[in-house]
Design a protein around this motif. Structure first.
Motif, PDB file in Angstrom:
ATOM      1  N   PHE A  33      44.795  37.799  54.204  1.00  0.00           N
ATOM      2  CA  PHE A  33      44.430  38.647  53.075  1.00  0.00           C
ATOM      3  C   PHE A  33      45.576  39.560  52.632  1.00  0.00           C
ATOM      4  O   PHE A  33      45.507  40.157  51.554  1.00  0.00           O
ATOM      5  N   GLY A  37      43.102  37.895  45.180  1.00  0.00           N
ATOM      6  CA  GLY A  37      41.732  38.107  44.766  1.00  0.00           C
ATOM      7  C   GLY A  37      40.810  36.960  45.099  1.00  0.00           C
ATOM      8  O   GLY A  37      41.248  35.863  45.456  1.00  0.00           O
ATOM      9  N   SER A  84      32.019  45.127  50.617  1.00  0.00           N
ATOM     10  CA  SER A  84      32.510  46.290  49.879  1.00  0.00           C
ATOM     11  C   SER A  84      31.831  47.568  50.356  1.00  0.00           C
ATOM     12  O   SER A  84      32.485  48.599  50.567  1.00  0.00           O
ATOM     13  N   LEU A 119      36.034  44.979  52.410  1.00  0.00           N
ATOM     14  CA  LEU A 119      36.594  44.104  51.379  1.00  0.00           C
ATOM     15  C   LEU A 119      38.028  44.557  51.101  1.00  0.00           C
ATOM     16  O   LEU A 119      38.256  45.643  50.572  1.00  0.00           O
ATOM     17  N   CYS A 120      38.993  43.730  51.468  1.00  0.00           N
ATOM     18  CA  CYS A 120      40.386  44.170  51.412  1.00  0.00           C
ATOM     19  C   CYS A 120      41.155  43.627  50.213  1.00  0.00           C
ATOM     20  O   CYS A 120      42.358  43.852  50.097  1.00  0.00           O
ATOM     21  N   VAL A 121      40.480  42.892  49.306  1.00  0.00           N
ATOM     22  CA  VAL A 121      41.115  42.417  48.074  1.00  0.00           C
ATOM     23  C   VAL A 121      40.099  42.537  46.931  1.00  0.00           C
ATOM     24  O   VAL A 121      38.893  42.579  47.170  1.00  0.00           O
ATOM     25  N   PRO A 122      40.548  42.568  45.683  1.00  0.00           N
ATOM     26  CA  PRO A 122      39.605  42.579  44.561  1.00  0.00           C
ATOM     27  C   PRO A 122      38.832  41.265  44.494  1.00  0.00           C
ATOM     28  O   PRO A 122      39.341  40.201  44.856  1.00  0.00           O
ATOM     29  N   LYS A 157      40.932  47.427  42.158  1.00  0.00           N
ATOM     30  CA  LYS A 157      40.979  47.936  43.525  1.00  0.00           C
ATOM     31  C   LYS A 157      40.204  46.993  44.439  1.00  0.00           C
ATOM     32  O   LYS A 157      39.742  45.938  44.009  1.00  0.00           O
ATOM     33  N   GLN A 158      40.048  47.377  45.679  1.00  0.00           N
ATOM     34  CA  GLN A 158      39.360  46.530  46.660  1.00  0.00           C
ATOM     35  C   GLN A 158      37.852  46.680  46.478  1.00  0.00           C
ATOM     36  O   GLN A 158      37.161  47.338  47.250  1.00  0.00           O
ATOM     37  N   ASP A 159      37.355  46.026  45.426  1.00  0.00           N
ATOM     38  CA  ASP A 159      35.947  46.152  45.054  1.00  0.00           C
ATOM     39  C   ASP A 159      35.515  44.884  44.334  1.00  0.00           C
ATOM     40  O   ASP A 159      36.316  43.974  44.119  1.00  0.00           O
TER      41      ASP A 159
END
Length: 490
Positions: free
Chosen positions: A203, A208, A224, A229-232, A439-441
């Motif tokens: 990751f 994404g 999330s 969650l470490c990526v969009p 962002k990470q979301d």
């Protein structure tokens, strides 16, 4: 487990395999090795693809499929699908020169069908490298997988995989020397879960995730919420184009060919039959509309009062499952939840009741509870089983409770074009987004892109959009070119 087929009776092993995958557990307990009781449609060769050494015409062997010799047949199916996927073909033509996915390494886990092949070849034309596995053990079209492998794609999938095969194929896509993905295209969340579980360091280079299904999106929101969650991630399932077209029209039309399958195997007529549909989201709405058109008496179960009110105003009776379970002829689940139909419900069903699932996950019907010594399983044909109680009562179970519209039926290519185009645009957006935009979301596709996807499909109908005048646009507070709906519109 006792299994009766049209072949001489054989003893089969109850393997009790379970593979945890985040929010749901895949259960595949029947180790079937006899052709008559197999879900694979290739009766000429029962050798596992994992035991074969195959190469395409260019000498490349970085794939694992049923039979590379089926490539020509698969290519013809892909060419037919291209004719019904105008937006993807237009996107391929418009964006091919600029290669918006140049440098993208996309690992995918979706249904491998002719329609997905058009998407994969579009991504490749836009500059991406792709490695692909199947998100469902029954929905792969072997001939299409062969065509993709012949075309140079690293595909690891075949119809009738075991649970072990399923995870092995995903791992072969991800764990490869000299190649690391930087984008994920998932359908159900199993690929994303596998990378989190086995290769979390990947990751660091992944830009994404694009997720298509209710199940997968639910799992992303859980990650999330937990701060994991470490990526969009892009939620394609809740895009307007997916909800209004794929989930509704795709499932509405898929019920019809499925009904033909039931007619061939059980001689059932839908007119006058009592059907309970569990869930009245877009999938449930499509199923109910098709069943009502065929003359069925349709009941609906629902937890959401808004969807429940919609069902009532559409002319369906809202019930609890236990109120009608003894009298209905067909039970269809489409909630995305787990244990919607449990053993207690199954025990109370009438003789000959048909049970099937239109949701993505295989957790809605508690099939595991039917794997007991007192019940007999009888294979009727591929993906159709009788489960027989000691008193002689039997139910008809389709696809072992897995996704019905791709396991037993087909789906309209044109509708899938809408979703596939949305997926492609989501990949392009996430891959090319400047640092900090996402962002990470978990995000929804911008409405402008939703409208663009829809506009690409309008020429098929020779449709002509009305344009706002400057005065009208000012009055509504809109840009003449859109977006025409706010971001919260669905």
């Amino acid at each position: 487990v006792r299994v009766r087929t049209n072949q001489p009776q054989v003893e089969l092993q109850n393997t009790d395999k379970q593979v945890s995958s985040g929010t749901h557990t895949h259960t595949h307990q029947l180790d079937v090795s006899v052709g008559a009781a197999s879900y694979t449609d290739s009766s000429d060769d029962e050798t596992s693809p994992r035991d074969k050494q195959q190469k395409n015409s260019k000498g490349n062997g970085d794939f694992c499929i049923k039979n590379i010799k089926q490539a020509d047949f698969g290519r013809r199916e892909i060419e037919i699908a291209e004719q019904e996927m105008p937006a993807l073909m237009a996107l391929r033509k418009r964006a091919q020169g600029e290669k918006p996915l140049a440098g993208a390494k996309v690992v995918g886990c979706t249904h491998i069908t002719a329609q997905t092949a058009v998407l994969m070849e579009t991504l490749s034309a836009l500059g991406a490298q792709c490695r692909w596995a199947a998100c469902n053990i029954y929905s792969t079209q072997n001939e299409v997988a062969a065509a993709l492998a012949e075309g140079g794609f690293s595909v690891f999938a075949w119809k009738g995989e075991s649970e072990d095969d399923f995870w092995w194929c995903i791992d072969r896509c991800v764990n490869v020397e000299g190649w690391q993905p930087n984008m994920i295209l998932d359908d159900g969340g199993d690929l994303t879960h596998w990378i989190y579980k086995k290769y979390p360091n990947m990751f660091k280079k992944i830009k994404g995730i694009v997720e298509e299904s209710v199940t997968g999106v639910h799992r992303l929101y859980q990650l999330s919420k937990a701060g994991k969650l470490c990526v969009p991630a892009m939620n394609v399932n809740d895009s307007v184009t997916k909800q209004k077209f794929d989930n509704l029209y795709c499932c509405r039309e898929a019920i019809t060919p499925t009904s033909f399958l039931l007619k061939r195997t059980t001689d059932v007529m839908f007119g006058g039959k009592q059907v309970v549909v569990c869930g009245y989201g877009e999938v449930g709405k499509g199923c109910c509309a098709a069943l009502k058109a065929m003359g069925s008496i349709v009941y609906v179960t629902e937890i959401d009062p808004i969807c429940a009110l919609q069902a009532c105003m559409d002319g369906f009776r809202l019930v609890k499952l236990n109120e009608v379970i003894r009298q209905v002829d067909i039970v269809i689940t489409c909630t995305g939840n787990k244990n919607v139909v449990v053993r207690e419900n199954l025990d109370r069903m009438k003789n000959g009741c048909i049970v099937c699932n239109m949701g993505h996950s295989n957790t809605e019907i508690d099939v595991a509870s039917l794997r007991t010594p007192e019940l007999t399983w009888e294979r009727v044909r591929s993906q159709v089983d009788h489960v027989i109680w000691p008193d002689g009562k039997r139910i008809v179970l389709l696809a072992e409770g897995r996704l019905l519209n791709l396991s037993c039926s087909t789906v309209p290519t044109f509708v899938l074009s809408i979703t596939a185009t949305t997926q492609a645009l989501a990949l392009i957006e996430l891959y090319n987004a400047p640092e900090g935009r996402y962002k990470q979301d978990v995000y929804l596709l911008p409405k402008k892109m939703d409208e663009y996807v829809a506009s690409l499909h309008l020429p098929t109908f020779d449709a002509h959009l009305t344009e706002l005048t400057d005065e009208q646009a000012k009055y509504l507070g809109l840009n003449k070119n859109g977006p025409f709906k706010p971001n919260y519109y669905r």
